[in-house]
Design an enzyme around this catalytic site. Structure first.
Site, mmCIF file in Angstrom:
data_model
loop_
_atom_site.group_PDB
_atom_site.id
_atom_site.type_symbol
_atom_site.label_atom_id
_atom_site.label_comp_id
_atom_site.label_asym_id
_atom_site.label_seq_id
_atom_site.Cartn_x
_atom_site.Cartn_y
_atom_site.Cartn_z
ATOM 1 N N ARG A 11 0.564 73.525 42.594
ATOM 2 C CA ARG A 11 1.528 72.851 43.445
ATOM 3 C C ARG A 11 2.255 71.799 42.654
ATOM 4 O O ARG A 11 1.765 71.258 41.673
ATOM 5 C CB ARG A 11 0.837 72.221 44.659
ATOM 6 C CG ARG A 11 -0.188 71.173 44.295
ATOM 7 C CD ARG A 11 -0.970 70.742 45.515
ATOM 8 N NE ARG A 11 -1.744 71.844 46.034
ATOM 9 C CZ ARG A 11 -2.024 72.012 47.320
ATOM 10 N NH1 ARG A 11 -1.585 71.153 48.204
ATOM 11 N NH2 ARG A 11 -2.739 73.022 47.726
ATOM 12 N N ASP A 67 12.686 73.051 29.163
ATOM 13 C CA ASP A 67 11.365 72.479 29.446
ATOM 14 C C ASP A 67 10.264 73.353 28.856
ATOM 15 O O ASP A 67 9.296 73.703 29.544
ATOM 16 C CB ASP A 67 11.176 72.313 30.955
ATOM 17 C CG ASP A 67 10.051 71.333 31.302
ATOM 18 O OD1 ASP A 67 9.672 70.545 30.416
ATOM 19 O OD2 ASP A 67 9.563 71.356 32.442
#
Length: 449
Positions: free
Chosen positions: A216, A328
């Protein structure tokens, strides 16, 4: 709010220790260690030195913004088991409640509130008692438990009837109870309760049978699911952000899906389905965890550098051929297909990707993997395929050096002057010494060579 320090240490408390052990059990896998990251080592050192909570809080937030929140919280929890302090327990609880593990944060705050030392601070307006009740009230309200929140706001109002934040929280909880429990999420509380709710309610699409949660973030939850139509396991990434930021986050979420849809590579996580009406996408499932976890489980090691390096470079070629820049690249965003030795890797998480490198700032990503040309502020800094390749080079150098940490220069903000030949091992197989020197060098064109 700043918390007034209490005199003395908390006595050994079984309930508190149990919650701290639960934090370590939940977060330790994949967390950065002090020997791996200077910032974590600095935090551990200041904890031992007894630094004030405000300084520790600032260090943790800086590490969180740099992408190292797990390592920071694991170091804090481990320290608190040895030298518990109520102000630092609440710093840890607040960080957990802010999306990472709200269920643990609530239980930790409750354990802190039960301590006699915290109870003794009841009459201090900025004491631990007030801070714990505010944290629990706000968090339970966000979790859809207005009745539970009401109890904590009332506890604070019993001490200070004019406490502005407690009055606002109490009024909000009363309104929500009057509407039968309806509530508005701020999109940051990604809860254990959400897991149960989603598993019962499903996705609104009969095709998928939702399984266990895999991870999450602030705006999405990833589940393992079974695709009934084709008979295979998949990963479901479901958006949960709502409120004022919901539309913007949703636009970025599905922009990520459109970027991923253009990329074709066996070493990039595949987009299988998009359901905007139900706020989720289906992706190919990777069972081996991320690169850092796989290394710690000894599924991967320095000897795998040529194979893993070739696969990551191949993935980036596909991304760049599609006209995108990832921005990223780091171990957490490189997944291992299967939990076995020799399994291929796949590039994931295109949340910061630019579909058009000419648009948007290059200032994104995690500091230690950021190319030198992006570390200096200014409008000229733009993410490019070359900056992605530099980031990949740092990831591969980290793999090559394991179990030794990366050189400290990678964690310095102004690390523009960097000599890769000083740090890249001289004896890497299959020509990877020269390859890494080029990927980590200042010549942007040579990085692709």
């Amino acid at each position: 709010m700043p918390i007034e320090p209490l005199r003395g240490d908390i006595r050994a408390d079984p309930a508190l220790d149990h919650q701290l052990r639960a934090v370590l059990a939940r977060l330790s896998e994949g967390a950065e260690l002090p020997r791996e990251l200077p910032g974590i080592a600095a935090l551990a050192r200041r904890l031992v030195e007894g630094a004030p909570a405000s300084e520790i809080d600032r260090q943790i937030r800086d590490l969180s913004h740099a992408g190292y929140v797990r390592g920071a919280l694991v170091s804090l929890a481990a320290h608190l088991r040895l030298r518990p302090r109520p102000d630092l327990v609440l710093v840890l609880a607040r960080e957990l409640c802010d999306a990472l593990a709200p269920d643990l944060g609530v239980e930790l705050a409750r354990a802190a509130l039960a301590l006699p030392e915290v109870e003794d601070s009841r009459w201090q307006p900025t004491g631990a008692y007030a801070a714990a009740n505010l944290l629990l009230g706000d968090t339970l309200l966000d979790r859809g438990d207005p009745l539970g929140a009401l109890r904590h706001f009332e506890a604070l109002l019993a001490v200070d009837i004019d406490h502005a934040r407690a009055l606002r929280g109490w009024s909000t909880a009363q309104r929500r109870l009057g509407r039968g429990g309806a509530h508005a999420s701020r999109g940051l509380a990604l809860l254990e309760g959400l897991d149960a709710t989603e598993l019962v309610a499903g996705l609104g699409v009969d095709r998928y049978e939702l399984g266990r949660p895999l991870g999450r973030g602030r705006h999405a939850v990833v589940y393992q699911a079974f695709d009934r139509r084709v008979g295979r396991d998949v990963a479901i990434k479901r958006l949960v952000a709502e409120g004022s930021d919901g539309r913007l986050v949703s636009a970025r979420f599905f922009a990520e899906a459109r970027t991923l849809a253009r990329v074709r590579s066996p070493h990039v996580v595949a987009l299988l389905d998009v359901q905007p009406a139900h706020r989720f996408v289906a992706l190919s499932l990777c069972r081996g965890g991320n690169l850092r976890v796989a290394v710690r489980k000894r599924l991967l090691g320095p000897a795998d550098l040529p194979r893993v390096g070739a696969q990551i470079v191949s993935a980036l070629r596909a991304v760049h051929a599609a006209g995108a820049v990832h921005r990223d690249i780091k171990p957490a965003n490189i997944l291992v297909r299967e939990a076995r030795e020799g399994s291929p890797v796949a590039l994931a998480d295109f949340g910061l990707a630019l579909a058009d490198p000419r648009s948007g700032s290059g200032h994104a990503g995690t500091l230690r993997y950021l190319a030198p040309e992006l570390r200096s502020p200014g409008p000229a800094a733009r993410a490019t395929p070359a900056s992605d390749l530099f980031s990949a080079g740092v990831v591969l150098l980290e793999l090559a050096l394991h179990p030794q940490p990366l050189p400290a220069v990678f964690d310095q903000i102004g690390a523009a002057a960097f000599d890769p030949e000083e740090h890249v091992p001289k004896d890497l197989p299959d020509g990877w010494t020269d390859r890494l020197v080029r990927m980590l060098g200042p010549d942007l064109a040579a990085r692709a060579g």
